[in-house]
Design a protein around this motif. Structure first.
Motif: not given
Length: 470
Positions: A333-352, A362-370
């Motif tokens: 039934g799932v129709s949406q999933i997140s990918g390559a997520s960061s739950t930190s404030v400012g976690g995409y441009a550079e590692k905090e 729990n799922d730490t794969r890159t978007l391309d891997e997903v």
């Protein structure tokens, strides 16, 4: 007293009604005649009531579980096909005045690094997300009226929509912020948000108040009635959710269905999405403090039953869940999933350097891997935002979905947005097998004219044109 048409939280989410349904479900858990009638109704793919769902929820008969999974899979394919919409969360600020016992953002937590993104930092974060290939974001903030007022959120949305980097663009911004006023919901609507998302956490009032001892979120009624105010403010698409693990899951599951029924009855349209997060480890929070954690087996059962009960509502599973668990529920039934997520404030441009995360991913794969994984499983990773931009929201979207007409536009838009991703961001291996998937799936577009137009647009995409949509 239970009244699904009421605007009062304790009437449309009635503790007495939930407890009655739980007793009813337990008493009839092995009543095969009743279960058979419920499945006959469910086979019509128009949903079942919270009372009927309570029976299937309590049943532990092996053949009932398998029948639920089979039906959930068929409902998913009928209304959503094999498409999986991709998104990423963007955390703007983790300042918070609440004292939620399960969240590391709680105001008295002195361990976590506090941060709020400036507009310049938002540009860097969104550019990094665009460079991955994301087109849809979910904004997240803590609740702090002084540090993070509605004006800051509105300015941030404007900034996000204005960022264009190479072929990148964020085309839909969903918003997950604290319960607010009708006036502020109108402002969010005018800012062009997609879905307004707010998790209830738990529908059990006493537990809710214990878990939120201080701060604005302590007010159970104000929080629970937020979706009514959001829809009164003109927001067509709203997203519900509970945090499984905080309270007894059967109680919250029935409350969740009652909330969906209330919105359908009182506002003319049920929720656009329902999220099913489970409690995860986080700074200053130990899931071991809670004895209501649910197993993978129960989790998959909840997803399947949710798809049966509310067949027209999108179901979201985030990177809180592992690759293995997400794979189990994709067909249920799932129709949406997140990918390559960061739950930190400012976690995409550079590692905090300092931890500002809300919870462990729990799922730490890159978007391309997903994306590659979804293609291998036979799903179409979709970056589509067309319905929101074409005004197919709220009851207009639901009418198209219920009639089956949405399949023409959704299948087409999924294939075109996947092709955009493949052309601009995919690894060579992902691009090759993605193109093969697109070729195979074109023939499944029901409408011949739409199919021909998609072939034309795909040629344009290969030539460098972008953003075709139906």
């Amino acid at each position: 007293m239970y009244n699904m048409m009421s605007s009062k939280a304790e009437e449309f989410i009635s503790d007495e009604e939930i407890r009655r349904c739980l007793r009813y479900g337990e008493e009839n858990a092995e009543n095969r005649e009743l279960i058979g009638r419920i499945f006959e109704k469910a086979e019509l793919m128009k949903g079942i009531s919270h009372e009927e769902a309570a029976v299937l929820l309590h049943s532990e008969l092996p053949d009932v579980a398998e029948r639920m999974k089979d039906l959930a899979n068929r409902i998913k394919r009928r209304f959503y096909g094999n498409r999986i919409v991709m998104f990423a969360p963007l955390y703007l600020s983790n300042y918070c005045v609440n004292e939620c016992r399960y969240c590391p953002y709680h105001g008295s937590n002195k361990h976590i690094a506090r941060k709020q993104l400036s507009q310049e930092e938002i540009v860097r974060e969104v550019t990094a997300l665009q460079d991955m290939g994301h087109k849809r974001l979910a904004l997240e903030t803590g609740e702090d009226p002084e540090r993070c007022p509605i004006e800051y959120v509105l300015e941030s949305i404007k900034t996000i929509y204005g960022i264009k980097h190479q072929n990148g663009a964020i085309r839909r911004v969903n918003v997950n912020i604290a319960a607010t006023t009708v006036e502020n919901y109108r402002k969010l609507k005018e800012a062009g948000i997609g879905t307004y998302i707010l998790f209830q956490e738990t529908y059990h009032k006493e537990t809710y108040e214990y878990l939120h001892p201080k701060g604005p979120k302590h007010n159970y009624a104000y929080h629970t009635e937020a979706m009514d105010r959001a829809m009164d403010g003109g927001i067509d698409d709203v997203g519900l959710g509970v945090l499984f693990g905080l309270n007894l899951y059967k109680y919250d599951f029935i409350g969740l269905l009652m909330h969906a029924e209330h919105l359908e009855a009182a506002k003319g349209c049920g929720p656009h999405t329902i999220s099913v997060p489970r409690l995860r480890p986080a700074d200053d929070v130990d899931p071991g403090d809670y004895s209501n954690a649910i197993s993978d087996e129960i989790f998959t059962k909840l997803v399947a039953l949710l798809r049966i009960a509310v067949p027209y509502t999108g179901i979201i599973v985030s990177t809180r869940e592992s690759q293995k668990t997400r794979e189990k529920v994709l067909t249920l039934g799932v129709s949406q999933i997140s990918g390559a997520s960061s739950t930190s404030v400012g976690g995409y441009a550079e590692k905090e350097e300092e931890n500002s995360a809300q919870f462990e991913v729990n799922d730490t794969r890159t978007l391309d891997e997903v994306v590659s994984w979804l293609i291998d499983l036979g799903h179409i990773p979709s970056f589509c935002t067309a319905c929101y931009r074409e005004g197919r929201t709220g009851d207009r979207f639901m009418r198209l979905l219920k009639s089956g007409q949405i399949a023409n536009v959704c299948q087409a838009n999924a294939l075109m947005t996947l092709t955009e991703y493949l052309e601009d961001y995919a690894s060579p291996e992902t691009r090759e097998k993605g193109r093969a998937l697109v070729r195979d799936e074109i023939g499944r577009i029901p409408n011949e004219k739409v199919r021909a137009k998609v072939l034309e647009h795909l040629e344009g995409l290969h030539s460098g044109l972008r953003d075709f949509r139906f």
